[in-house]
Design an enzyme around this catalytic site. Structure first.
Site, short mmCIF file in Angstrom:
data_model
loop_
_atom_site.label_atom_id
_atom_site.label_comp_id
_atom_site.label_asym_id
_atom_site.label_seq_id
_atom_site.Cartn_x
_atom_site.Cartn_y
_atom_site.Cartn_z
N SER A 190 1.03 -1.27 -0.02
CA SER A 190 0.11 -0.10 0.12
C SER A 190 0.80 1.17 0.02
O SER A 190 2.25 1.04 0.14
CB SER A 190 -0.92 0.02 1.25
OG SER A 190 -0.13 0.39 2.29
N LYS A 191 0.41 2.50 -0.07
CA LYS A 191 0.94 3.71 -0.15
C LYS A 191 1.89 3.70 0.85
O LYS A 191 3.00 4.44 0.48
CB LYS A 191 -0.06 4.73 0.18
CG LYS A 191 -1.01 5.33 -1.28
CD LYS A 191 -0.87 6.80 -1.33
CE LYS A 191 -0.89 7.04 -2.92
NZ LYS A 191 -0.15 6.56 -3.76
N ARG A 192 1.86 3.38 1.94
CA ARG A 192 2.66 3.45 3.09
C ARG A 192 3.94 2.93 2.77
O ARG A 192 5.11 3.09 3.68
CB ARG A 192 2.14 3.39 4.60
CG ARG A 192 2.11 2.05 4.68
CD ARG A 192 1.18 1.41 5.98
NE ARG A 192 0.66 0.12 5.94
CZ ARG A 192 1.54 -0.80 6.51
NH1 ARG A 192 2.54 -0.59 6.99
NH2 ARG A 192 0.92 -2.21 6.37
N GLY A 199 5.53 3.24 -0.12
CA GLY A 199 5.98 3.96 -1.11
C GLY A 199 5.42 4.11 -2.42
O GLY A 199 3.95 3.67 -2.14
#
Ligand code: GLU
Length: 495
Positions: free
Chosen positions: A254-256, A258
């Protein structure tokens, strides 16, 4: 009849941009179709009206095109099974729903979201699976009329038979879904739009899709789809569910963790060749130790048999490494231009008098390409390289202590001040031989020669080869930095 190859599809919901997982699904579909002389269909699954947009549809198409994954039929180019956008196909889903009603394989469900929620919670407290309890399955005609009179708008549900279901999957083998684990599921939402399961089945059947290759987050949908094929008497496609992509911490990527969007990688200066090569190896392996594959090589080598069952782990460092490889392998002319374009994003660099000089651009490429992983590093690296002023590293504080060393760099500064800005002339003046000759005049060689020059010109111990560095910086900047270093040297040191 003309024998035709497989028909596969990539069917993104246009609710954002293309993510690496989607890109890999698109890639595997593309490779499968191209390898077997089949067709790749792009279908826009936009029945989530609140989240879908034409803009996102276009963004996804742009990303696919950038990756080089061309499709044969799709919303933008049409094709024999048009339209390829689900909101343009509503009457087909309505027909299928009506047919299911007619044969008793669908029923109206009047439950409100609150009632469904309460039922889910009740099941949870009893330790039961949170499936629909069948509240509206056996309503009498009167009960239905009563609910309609209350103004309730029904959804349509498919009554799931209580028997085991097996999904034959080309990657995972036979997948068993035990009886009574799947609740009656919605096929038409109360506002009249079909759900994904109904729309996908109707479309895959009408578009004569032979193989459904998709992410395994859709595996739980597959028994539902299999039931719909059966009820509608449609031939099901073959299924191949590709394992998901995990982050290095083995959580869902997921986004966290990268960048996850293809567009982000593109903006960071990844080359499509690097992304394609890397994504192909996430889940597929060639069966030998080859690592580098162009798209054409992949078409040659790909087979679903070599797609693994276990989740692939996204390794950013590996992707960077592929990118470095593909940047270095670009044809010189192309790479020189690319590096100059990225470096030019730095105002300092764009303002250099040599910025348009061909020889200088060649040197810039030589200096920067070697260390590069992401092209978006280039403006920052180039800004640092061409900064007007530099601070010496602590370890270089003594590098100009020796008077001979100071005389050496004085001499170099004087040469630079006398030189013309012409890049070719100046680079000829600062060759390795020229630097050695300069050193010889001051009785300096080896480390005693190179270290003071580095100290005066960049302030750091390490860096690009000296001739390349001096040539690239040009006489003005070399002179300016040396004068500054000497001035610093002359200042009394604070205790
Ligand atoms: N629209 C679905 C998605 O974006 C496609 C699923 C499928 O390939 O059937 O995940």
């Amino acid at each position: 009849m003309i024998a035709k190859g497989p028909r596969v599809r990539f069917a993104p919901a246009p609710t954002g941009s293309l993510h690496v997982g989607g890109a890999r699904t698109a890639l595997f579909n593309y490779l499968f179709a191209r390898k077997l002389g089949g067709a790749l269909i792009l279908r826009s699954e936009d029945t989530d009206s609140a989240r879908s947009s034409l803009e996102s549809e276009k963004v996804i198409q742009d990303d696919l095109r950038w990756l080089g994954l061309a499709w044969d039929e799709g919303p933008d180019i049409g094709g024999p099974y048009a339209p390829y956008r689900q909101t343009d196909r509503r009457e087909r889903y309505a027909l299928a729903a009506a047919r299911l009603m007619e044969i008793g394989r669908a029923y109206p469900c009047y439950c409100t979201p609150e009632e469904l929620d309460a039922a889910r919670k009740a099941a949870e407290t009893q330790g039961l699976p949170p499936r629909y309890p069948g509240t509206c399955r056996d309503l009498t005609a009167e009960q239905r009329t009563e609910r309609e009179r209350e103004g309730r708008k029904p959804a349509l549900r498919f009554p799931v038979p209580s028997r085991d279901i097996y999904v034959e999957d080309l990657i995972r083998g036979s997948v068993h879904f035990p009886a009574n684990t799947i609740g009656d599921f919605v096929i038409v939402k109360s506002e009249g739009l079909p759900t994904y399961n109904l729309a996908a089945v109707v479309d895959d059947a009408e578009m004569e899709i032979s193989h459904v290759i998709r992410g395994d987050e859709h595996l739980p949908n597959t028994p539902r789809q299999v039931l719909l094929y059966e009820a509608l008497e449609l031939p099901p496609p073959l299924f191949a569910h590709v394992s998901m992509i995990l982050a290095p911490d083995h959580q869902k990527l997921s986004k966290r963790h990268g960048a996850t969007a293809v567009a982000e990688y593109r903006a960071q200066g990844y080359l499509p060749e690097a992304l394609i090569n890397y994504l192909a190896l996430l889940g597929w392996s060639p069966g030998d130790d080859r690592e580098f594959f162009s798209l054409a090589d992949l078409v040659d080598a790909f087979s679903l048999e070599r797609v693994g069952k276990s989740p692939a782990v996204f390794d950013h460092a590996k992707l960077r490494w592929f990118n470095a490889h593909y940047v270095r392998r670009l044809p010189d002319v192309e790479r020189i231009q690319l590096i100059a374009d990225w470096a030019g994003q730095s105002p300092i660099v764009a303002a250099l008098p040599t910025f348009n000089d061909r020889e200088w651009r060649r040197l810039l490429d030589q200096a920067l390409t070697e260390h590069i992983h992401e092209l978006s590093d280039v403006p920052r690296d180039a800004s640092a390289l061409f900064a007007q002023d530099v601070e010496p590293e602590a370890s270089m504080a003594d590098a100009l202590a020796d008077p001979a060393a100071r005389r050496l760099v004085e001499d170099l500064a004087a040469q630079a001040e006398a030189a013309k800005s012409d890049a070719a002339v100046w680079s000829a003046a600062v060759t390795r031989e020229a630097i050695l000759a300069l050193g010889a005049r001051h009785g300096l060689k080896g480390r005693a020669l190179f270290r003071p020059i580095r100290a005066a010109v960049t302030g750091s111990e390490h860096g690009h080869e000296l001739p390349l560095l001096l040539a690239l910086l040009g006489p003005r900047l070399v002179a300016r930095r040396i004068r500054q270093s000497l001035a610093r040297e002359d200042r009394p040191r604070s205790a």
